[in-house]
Scaffold this motif. Structure first.
Motif: not given
Length: 104
Positions: A36, A39, A41, A69, A77, A80-81
């Motif tokens: 994470r 990435s 995030l 998750e 992703e 995270a959004l």
């Protein structure tokens, strides 16, 4: 019915967690945290990431990502959004309260 006021806030302190402590606090493997971070995030913009130290804000976000998750089987992703939207919503509510424009 009596109206209840619930206080919310963000813990701000100088204590930081190691990578292993953060993973343990979220009940995930260290690799999950590293993925994470790499990435972008998690711990984005944190001044402690280079030294693998994490703040209470990072812990809150990591737990939120993990929960999203897990509960919704969301891709990292997407989680995270959703976390970004939740955090922005909280910031906006705090601004409304500070301006005296909220009934909460």
């Amino acid at each position: 019915m009596a109206q209840r006021h619930i206080a919310s806030g963000e813990l701000i302190d100088e204590a930081t967690l190691t990578l292993e402590e953060l993973a343990r606090a979220c009940s995930v493997e260290v690799g999950w945290v590293v993925e994470r971070i790499e990435s972008g995030l998690l711990a984005y913009g944190s001044p402690y990431v280079a030294s693998w130290r994490f703040t209470s804000r990072d812990l809150t976000r990591a737990r939120r990502l993990c929960q999203l998750e897990r509960d919704f089987e969301a891709a990292p992703e997407l989680a995270a959004l959703a976390a970004d939207l939740i955090e922005e919503n909280q910031r906006l509510k705090e601004r409304l309260r500070a301006a005296g424009l909220s009934d909460d």
